[in-house]
Design an enzyme around this catalytic site. Structure first.
Site, PDB file in Angstrom:
ATOM      1  N   HIS A 257       0.889  -1.203  -0.027  1.00 45.29           N
ATOM      2  CA  HIS A 257       0.098   0.007  -0.028  1.00 45.29           C
ATOM      3  C   HIS A 257       0.855   1.214  -0.046  1.00 45.29           C
ATOM      4  CE1 HIS A 257      -0.085   0.296   4.834  1.00 45.29           C
ATOM      5  NE2 HIS A 257       0.979   0.118   4.059  1.00 45.29           N
TER       6      HIS A 257
ATOM      7  N   CYS B 275       5.532   5.859   4.876  1.00 39.65           N
ATOM      8  CA  CYS B 275       4.496   5.212   4.308  1.00 39.65           C
ATOM      9  C   CYS B 275       4.035   6.020   3.107  1.00 39.65           C
ATOM     10  CB  CYS B 275       3.419   5.099   5.137  1.00 39.65           C
ATOM     11  SG  CYS B 275       3.555   3.922   6.685  1.00 39.65           S
TER      12      CYS B 275
ATOM     13  N   GLU C  68      -0.260  -4.774  11.464  1.00 42.51           N
ATOM     14  CA  GLU C  68       0.397  -4.697  10.275  1.00 42.51           C
ATOM     15  C   GLU C  68       2.004  -4.970  10.823  1.00 42.51           C
ATOM     16  OE1 GLU C  68       0.037  -0.642   8.210  1.00 42.51           O
ATOM     17  OE2 GLU C  68       1.959  -0.106   9.044  1.00 42.51           O
TER      18      GLU C  68
ATOM     19  N   HIS D 194       4.954   0.257  -0.163  1.00 39.64           N
ATOM     20  CA  HIS D 194       5.612  -0.638   0.430  1.00 39.64           C
ATOM     21  C   HIS D 194       4.703  -1.707   0.984  1.00 39.64           C
ATOM     22  CE1 HIS D 194       3.795   1.929   3.469  1.00 39.64           C
ATOM     23  NE2 HIS D 194       4.019   0.979   4.406  1.00 39.64           N
TER      24      HIS D 194
ATOM     25  N   ASP E 240      -4.641 -10.833  -0.448  1.00 35.78           N
ATOM     26  CA  ASP E 240      -3.379 -11.202  -0.253  1.00 35.78           C
ATOM     27  C   ASP E 240      -2.639 -11.165  -1.587  1.00 35.78           C
ATOM     28  OD1 ASP E 240      -1.543 -12.684   0.936  1.00 35.78           O
ATOM     29  OD2 ASP E 240      -2.104 -14.695   0.204  1.00 35.78           O
ATOM     30  N   HIS E 241      -1.334 -10.694  -1.514  1.00 38.93           N
ATOM     31  CA  HIS E 241      -0.515 -10.174  -2.667  1.00 38.93           C
ATOM     32  C   HIS E 241      -0.960  -9.214  -3.588  1.00 38.93           C
ATOM     33  CE1 HIS E 241       1.579 -13.869  -0.755  1.00 38.93           C
ATOM     34  NE2 HIS E 241       2.569 -13.437  -1.267  1.00 38.93           N
TER      35      HIS E 241
ATOM     36  N   HIS F 299       3.627  -5.009   3.678  1.00 32.72           N
ATOM     37  CA  HIS F 299       3.580  -5.656   4.930  1.00 32.72           C
ATOM     38  C   HIS F 299       3.429  -7.101   4.879  1.00 32.72           C
ATOM     39  CE1 HIS F 299       3.974  -1.935   7.082  1.00 32.72           C
ATOM     40  NE2 HIS F 299       3.017  -1.433   5.908  1.00 32.72           N
TER      41      HIS F 299
END
Length: 135
Positions: free
Chosen positions: A15, A34, A125, A40, A80-81, A42
């Site tokens: 994100h 951020c 996170e 970036h 996811d991903h 997580h």
């Protein structure tokens, strides 16, 4: 007797915290790292807690296979991903903080539970940063 059961799942997502109506300088001042231009990622942990009566036949509040299926089909398969800013239509135009993500997951799962009620969503996170929504 009401009992709560929690299922934990993990997912990876990227994100970027960015407001297009702000200057790059202001975005970096408010969001720090951020606001990285390329975003970036997580390794998140999700906790889903359901509360309800224990079924005397099964001994369960909710069948964990059913809960797993709901979490995977309606949440993990969608985030996811993925790039949360780009790939998740419900997050378009929002800053995908853990707070926003917890609300999105709540709104996605709460109406789909076959039994019990959604008690809490926690989105981690990192080990030292999480948000929760309770109902």
């Amino acid at each position: 007797m009401k009992v709560s059961v929690t299922r934990k799942a993990r997912f990876c997502a990227g994100h970027k915290y960015w407001r297009p109506d702000w200057t790059p300088v202001k975005n970096r001042e408010v969001f720090g790292a951020c606001a990285n231009e390329n975003g970036h990622g997580h390794n998140y942990t999700l906790e889903v807690t359901v509360t309800g009566e224990v079924d005397p036949t099964t001994g369960m509040v909710i069948n964990l296979s059913d809960l797993d299926r709901l979490i995977h089909e309606h949440v993990l398969d969608r985030i996811d991903h993925r790039n949360l800013n780009v790939d998740v239509p419900e997050l378009a135009g929002k800053i995908p903080t853990t707070e926003v993500l917890a609300g999105f997951i709540w709104d996605t799962l709460a109406p789909r539970l076959p039994v019990g009620r959604l008690e809490e969503i926690r989105v981690y996170e990192a080990d030292d940063l999480w948000s929760s929504r309770r109902g």
